[in-house]
Design an enzyme around this catalytic site. Structure first.
Site, PDB file in Angstrom:
ATOM      1  N   ASP A 108       0.864  -1.175   0.000  1.00 40.58           N
ATOM      2  CA  ASP A 108       0.000   0.000   0.000  1.00 40.58           C
ATOM      3  C   ASP A 108       0.899   1.221   0.000  1.00 40.58           C
ATOM      4  O   ASP A 108       2.106   1.092  -0.178  1.00 40.58           O
ATOM      5  CB  ASP A 108      -0.919  -0.045   1.235  1.00 40.58           C
ATOM      6  CG  ASP A 108      -2.228   0.670   0.991  1.00 40.58           C
ATOM      7  OD1 ASP A 108      -2.192   1.894   0.770  1.00 40.58           O
ATOM      8  OD2 ASP A 108      -3.274   0.018   1.009  1.00 40.58           O
TER       9      ASP A 108
ATOM     10  N   VAL B 104      -8.638  -3.156   1.356  1.00 39.93           N
ATOM     11  CA  VAL B 104      -7.835  -4.326   1.717  1.00 39.93           C
ATOM     12  C   VAL B 104      -6.723  -4.592   0.704  1.00 39.93           C
ATOM     13  O   VAL B 104      -5.801  -5.342   0.972  1.00 39.93           O
ATOM     14  CB  VAL B 104      -8.738  -5.579   1.892  1.00 39.93           C
ATOM     15  CG1 VAL B 104      -9.746  -5.340   3.021  1.00 39.93           C
ATOM     16  CG2 VAL B 104      -9.476  -5.957   0.611  1.00 39.93           C
ATOM     17  N   LYS B 105      -6.829  -4.002  -0.470  1.00 41.53           N
ATOM     18  CA  LYS B 105      -5.830  -4.152  -1.547  1.00 41.53           C
ATOM     19  C   LYS B 105      -5.321  -5.583  -1.650  1.00 41.53           C
ATOM     20  O   LYS B 105      -4.114  -5.819  -1.742  1.00 41.53           O
ATOM     21  CB  LYS B 105      -4.680  -3.156  -1.345  1.00 41.53           C
ATOM     22  CG  LYS B 105      -5.140  -1.699  -1.515  1.00 41.53           C
ATOM     23  CD  LYS B 105      -3.986  -0.729  -1.628  1.00 41.53           C
ATOM     24  CE  LYS B 105      -4.441   0.702  -1.812  1.00 41.53           C
ATOM     25  NZ  LYS B 105      -5.161   1.276  -0.660  1.00 41.53           N
ATOM     26  N   ARG B 106      -6.232  -6.534  -1.649  1.00 43.52           N
ATOM     27  CA  ARG B 106      -5.846  -7.923  -1.820  1.00 43.52           C
ATOM     28  C   ARG B 106      -5.664  -8.238  -3.306  1.00 43.52           C
ATOM     29  O   ARG B 106      -6.039  -7.442  -4.171  1.00 43.52           O
ATOM     30  CB  ARG B 106      -6.907  -8.865  -1.219  1.00 43.52           C
ATOM     31  CG  ARG B 106      -7.195  -8.630   0.272  1.00 43.52           C
ATOM     32  CD  ARG B 106      -5.975  -8.777   1.139  1.00 43.52           C
ATOM     33  NE  ARG B 106      -6.298  -8.952   2.550  1.00 43.52           N
ATOM     34  CZ  ARG B 106      -5.982  -8.098   3.527  1.00 43.52           C
ATOM     35  NH1 ARG B 106      -5.343  -6.976   3.272  1.00 43.52           N
ATOM     36  NH2 ARG B 106      -6.288  -8.367   4.785  1.00 43.52           N
ATOM     37  N   THR B 140     -11.065  -3.074  -2.256  1.00 41.84           N
ATOM     38  CA  THR B 140     -10.039  -2.633  -3.199  1.00 41.84           C
ATOM     39  C   THR B 140      -9.147  -3.828  -3.528  1.00 41.84           C
ATOM     40  O   THR B 140      -8.891  -4.683  -2.688  1.00 41.84           O
ATOM     41  CB  THR B 140      -9.179  -1.491  -2.615  1.00 41.84           C
ATOM     42  OG1 THR B 140      -8.600  -1.909  -1.384  1.00 41.84           O
ATOM     43  CG2 THR B 140     -10.030  -0.245  -2.375  1.00 41.84           C
TER      44      THR B 140
END
Lengths: 309, 309
Positions: A108, B104-106, B140
């Site tokens: 991130d 969560v940008k997984r 996200t």
């Protein structure tokens, strides 16, 4: 931590890591039943089942292997109870002396990456105290956000003697969609690899950097190029077995010192008892099947490395 | 869920989202003290402090805004207790009728992405039952692994009426290191944007797709290009306020219908009481300061949109 990983690889002669990625349908029925009897068909029951499954596999294999790689997604799918099983697994593997690679693929912007780094590899301050949240030894990290997404992880690794594996070329079929696109004549993954090498050189253990890379077993040719591009980088290689890679395809991920790579197998080990080759163990002895699959994997890779000498 | 988000934006006249990214040092001392008195200076104490902090901010702002965006990293840093506070926050925001975007940008390979999708947006099967793990409305997602990392998320969104925001151009200073590299004369983020547009067209709500994009407020020129490249894509725009973006810079993220973008502010809202402009509220009234900051943000963006008409 990279030194410890290398020591353990040399001691076990096993440049491999067991991926603890338990799907509920990998867990033999007798373990599911026992867990559901105690906790019901609930998230708690599922978490108990995967924890018991992991524990038996770790008990049956820890003396043969240097490291495990729990995939946090497989735990997160069961919500908080799953995350508890993840933490229990990390702690238990530490008790057994294993190096734990948290396959979390986080990444991130600066302050947020710092929070992930602190949570997974470092310690968080609470008033006058500090605590480790999940306390893995290595974490996998996604590079799409560039260096200010990576540097907070490196900072924590430095402070805590931990390490990273940064995604360079992933093992899945569509990894090429963006990773293989040509930039000034070279694919994106090479540019990322070059950057990983640069970060790595500034953060060295004794012989290798603690900033490693992920390169999929399914792309051996690219692995060959990346091996040369990142000579001091340890490469975590997923995709052995179930995804298609075999020992002979993987020798180019290693350096001449016989080091520099660690090959992951997940399903091929933890669900070995479901394969024809290990069916004779039966589901009651699934952990023994996993032990045999580990031995076979070591022999396959060691054989290929010896043959390539 | 994209329809619900749009409805709520139209009702509140507020194309904004409040980022619930609590650092412990944002939490006023009286809240920390109360939490530590009950649970000690522990992970549990920290988790209680951030939960109480969130709750007061949500109570003070929920009638003005359509959505919140908790950043899971800020919770994960406190381990399991932090993750519990994340879930509590998601549930409470749902009770208050807010759309919850899990930041969560997984992103991973197929089966692993599926587990993330199930855990954050869907339901996991346990025996004959099924359960939602975290149950956000949007998540996200990181595109570095290509379409077979994204498709499992899309599948779950379709089944569960949820949505995604896929990282295209992030707000951080080094986002250009890889995202801006030219491929056949166009930056990588445009190729990713084009792909998001293609996925989106196949997964439409009434007027916009439920497959959205993330484009940082700090890159207004790129936002302009991406707006045109992805006409039916809702754009989540982080980087307002603290990271530098202002209303007048952001009008090009919107379509002529006044929709198509939702602007996030985190620190600028939740830690407003620490800014000079809101210092008169004092730390006791931090939530009222947040409410005023929300009103000011809405006025700034609405003013800029009106002026651009």
């Amino acid at each position: 931590m990279i030194n410890k990983l290398i020591e353990k690889i040399q001691k076990t002669h096993a440049p491999i890591v067991v991926g603890l990625d338990p799907m509920l349908n990998y867990v033999p029925e007798h373990i599911q039943k026992r867990a559901f009897a105690e906790y019901g068909e609930t998230l708690e029951g599922a978490a108990e089942a995967i924890w018991q499954f992991n524990k038996e596999i770790v008990d049956a294999t820890y003396d043969l292997i240097p490291a495990v790689k729990p995939q946090v997604a497989m735990y997160e799918q069961f919500g908080i109870e799953g995350v508890k099983a993840f933490k229990k697994t990390v702690d238990y593997c530490h008790e057994k002396g294993l190096v734990v690679i948290g396959d979390v693929k986080r990444g991130d912007i600066g302050s947020t990456s710092e929070a992930y780094a602190v949570g997974h590899l470092g310690k968080v301050k609470v008033g006058s105290q500090q605590f480790a949240g999940f306390d893995e030894d290595f974490a996998t990290v996604n590079p799409y956000l560039g260096s200010d997404g990576i540097k907070p992880f490196i900072k924590v690794c430095k402070e805590e003697n931990k390490g990273l594996f940064i995604l360079v070329k992933t093992s899945n079929p569509s990894s090429g969609e963006f990773q293989d696109r040509l930039i000034d004549g070279r694919p994106l993954y090479e540019w990322v690899g070059e950057q990983v090498d640069a970060w790595g050189k500034e953060h060295m253990g004794d012989s290798y950097s603690y900033i490693g890379a992920v390169v999929g077993a399914t792309y051996p040719e690219q692995g060959k190029v990346l091996r040369k591009l990142m000579p001091k980088t340890f490469i975590l290689v997923p995709g052995y077995g179930a995804q298609g890679g075999r020992g002979k395809d993987l020798v180019h991920f290693f350096n001449e010192d016989g080091l520099g790579a660690i090959i992951n197998s997940s399903r091929g080990i933890i669900a070995a008892y479901k394969q024809e080759a290990y069916a004779q163990f039966g589901s009651q002895n699934f952990a023994e099947a996993s032990r045999q699959a580990v031995k076979d994997m070591i022999a396959d890779i060691d054989g290929a490395l010896q043959a390539a000498k």
